[in-house]
Design a protein around this motif. Structure first.
Motif, PDB file in Angstrom:
ATOM      1  N   GLN A  38       8.253   5.051  -1.603  1.00 51.97           N
ATOM      2  CA  GLN A  38       9.123   5.272  -2.756  1.00 51.97           C
ATOM      3  C   GLN A  38       8.321   5.337  -4.057  1.00 51.97           C
ATOM      4  O   GLN A  38       8.540   6.216  -4.890  1.00 51.97           O
ATOM      5  N   GLN A  74      13.519   3.157   4.055  1.00 54.49           N
ATOM      6  CA  GLN A  74      13.372   4.062   2.924  1.00 54.49           C
ATOM      7  C   GLN A  74      14.597   4.958   2.762  1.00 54.49           C
ATOM      8  O   GLN A  74      15.027   5.247   1.640  1.00 54.49           O
ATOM      9  N   CYS A  81       7.723   1.204   3.348  1.00 56.40           N
ATOM     10  CA  CYS A  81       8.947   1.731   2.743  1.00 56.40           C
ATOM     11  C   CYS A  81       8.819   1.749   1.220  1.00 56.40           C
ATOM     12  O   CYS A  81       9.052   2.782   0.565  1.00 56.40           O
TER      13      CYS A  81
END
Length: 439
Positions: free
Chosen positions: A253, A377, A249
């Motif tokens: 990003q 996410q 996750c």
């Protein structure tokens, strides 16, 4: 389809981060589970073709689409492309013999790394040396994915799949976690404490599920649910899976928004930048780290959580430095360190999970871990990035990502400390019992 030209420049207004990028995250999440089932039900090839078509649409729109809504549709099609990526890897396992799994896995991973590296290096050279425009690079990328799409039509159609079209084998049906002696433990309590759970001698995943050639769809879903409960009842597998989901996750990003941060630090209109070269270097060094990890001898069952904590802390430091030091070369270096550590740990996690599961269960665990990562996410994007949420500046976002990885480090430090203390206490009790017996 990995050899697309990586654009070394990313010059976009801040609205891109809050209104466009989140569409990819949401699309990927919504499509992942249906695509996972459709991939198996349709026997891979149609979904591979869908991926190729989605990439063609993505790059065509990247060349000619204008306006916010059009670019958001572009992100949606790219979400389709990334969600259907699982079909390619699943297809490979369906058309080769069980004894070739390890070799073809190596081939696929190598092809992906080579394609990504070649695209990054070529893109950087064409922009920095030859003076090509980004439009020209995207034309080359569109050509590459179009060729890949055409080649995909000639792939043979598999006659079997892991779940819906399973072909009975000579193996006996088993339901459990692979043990050190090559057998399977069906008792979930015993599976939690396998002494050789991470033993490297059992590397080859076994294709052991035997279903009817044409099982009912509900039966397949029931088998998936039973396998899910069986797999995640093992504490070692649960531990590596939790780290996989949490770190992936954060990795998504950082990678998605890194070039936006670099644009804030060093605008592309003011100086020559080397984003494509940095992507290539980080990929190559990550590949070297992945190769070296095969020679590391460590008891991952004992020290795994502590190592995950340590390296997660290093990742947090790299992201923090990238965000706070306003120097493009420091940003580049921190990004390379970040990717190397992640690629190293995700490889270890993949091995620790895959080496002890059948192929069916590995596919299931991989899908579940990825889905959880995307859920996290999506929440992070919705709260931190999306304009409907906080819509924070890119620098503030990266500060939060650094804190996110630091939190992961703290969680695994606490868990690892408890695990080590329990093992030490058990060892002391065993030694005490041994001395009493001797007396």
């Amino acid at each position: 389809m990995s050899c697309v030209i990586m654009c070394p420049v990313y010059s976009e207004p801040s609205g891109v981060f809050n209104e466009i990028y989140p569409v990819w995250t949401y699309s990927y999440l919504v499509l992942l589970f249906p695509v996972f089932l459709a991939t198996d039900y349709l026997r891979y090839k149609p979904v591979i073709l869908l991926q190729g078509l989605s990439l063609i649409v993505t790059w065509f729109m990247l060349l000619y689409a204008q306006g916010l809504l059009a670019i958001q549709f572009l992100e949606f099609f790219y979400g389709i492309a990334t969600a259907t990526e699982i079909a390619y890897y699943s297809y490979i396992y369906s058309v080769v013999d069980l004894t070739m799994y390890q070799k073809v896995t190596s081939y696929c991973r190598s092809a992906t790394l080579v394609g990504f590296t070649v695209g990054s290096v070529l893109g950087q050279i064409l922009v920095s040396v030859a003076g090509w425009s980004l439009f020209s690079l995207n034309v080359i990328s569109l050509t590459c994915v179009s060729v890949a799409f055409a080649v995909a039509w000639f792939l043979p159609m598999p006659q079997k799949s892991l779940f819906f079209h399973h072909v009975p084998s000579t193996c006996q049906r088993t339901n459990g976690i692979k043990a050190q002696n090559g057998g399977f433990v069906t008792n979930t309590t015993a599976a939690n404490h396998l002494p050789g759970w991470e033993d490297p001698e059992s590397k080859m995943p076994l294709n052991t599920e035997e279903l009817e050639p044409t099982p009912e769809r509900l039966l397949v879903l029931k088998v998936l649910w039973d396998d899910f409960l069986m797999c995640y009842s093992s504490r070692p597998l649960l531990c590596w899976s939790v780290w996989w989901a949490l770190s992936t996750c954060g990795y998504f990003q950082v990678v998605n928004y890194a070039q936006g941060l670099w644009e804030m630090v060093m605008p592309s209109r003011d100086a020559a930048i080397y984003n494509g070269g940095v992507e290539a270097v980080s990929t190559l060094l990550g590949a070297v780290a992945v190769f070296v990890v095969g020679y590391i001898k460590i008891s991952w069952s004992t020290w795994g959580e502590m190592m995950l904590s340590l390296f997660s802390l290093l990742i947090a430091a790299a992201v923090y430095i990238m965000d706070t030091v306003q120097n493009i070369w420091v940003c580049y270096t921190s990004y390379v360190v970040f990717r190397i550590i992640y690629m190293l740990l995700i490889t270890i996690a993949t091995f620790q999970i895959a080496a002890n599961l059948s192929m069916e269960r590995y596919a299931l665990v991989f899908g579940v871990n990825t889905f959880i990562a995307l859920v996290l996410q999506t929440l992070l994007t919705l709260i931190v990035v999306d304009a409907s949420g906080l819509g924070l500046e890119i620098t503030t976002q990266f500060l939060i990502y650094a804190g996110y990885f630091a939190l992961i480090a703290v969680v695994f430090l606490a868990s690892g400390s408890v695990s080590i203390m329990k093992k030490c206490r058990k060892q002391e009790d065993a030694e005490s019992s041994s001395r009493v017996t001797t007396l």
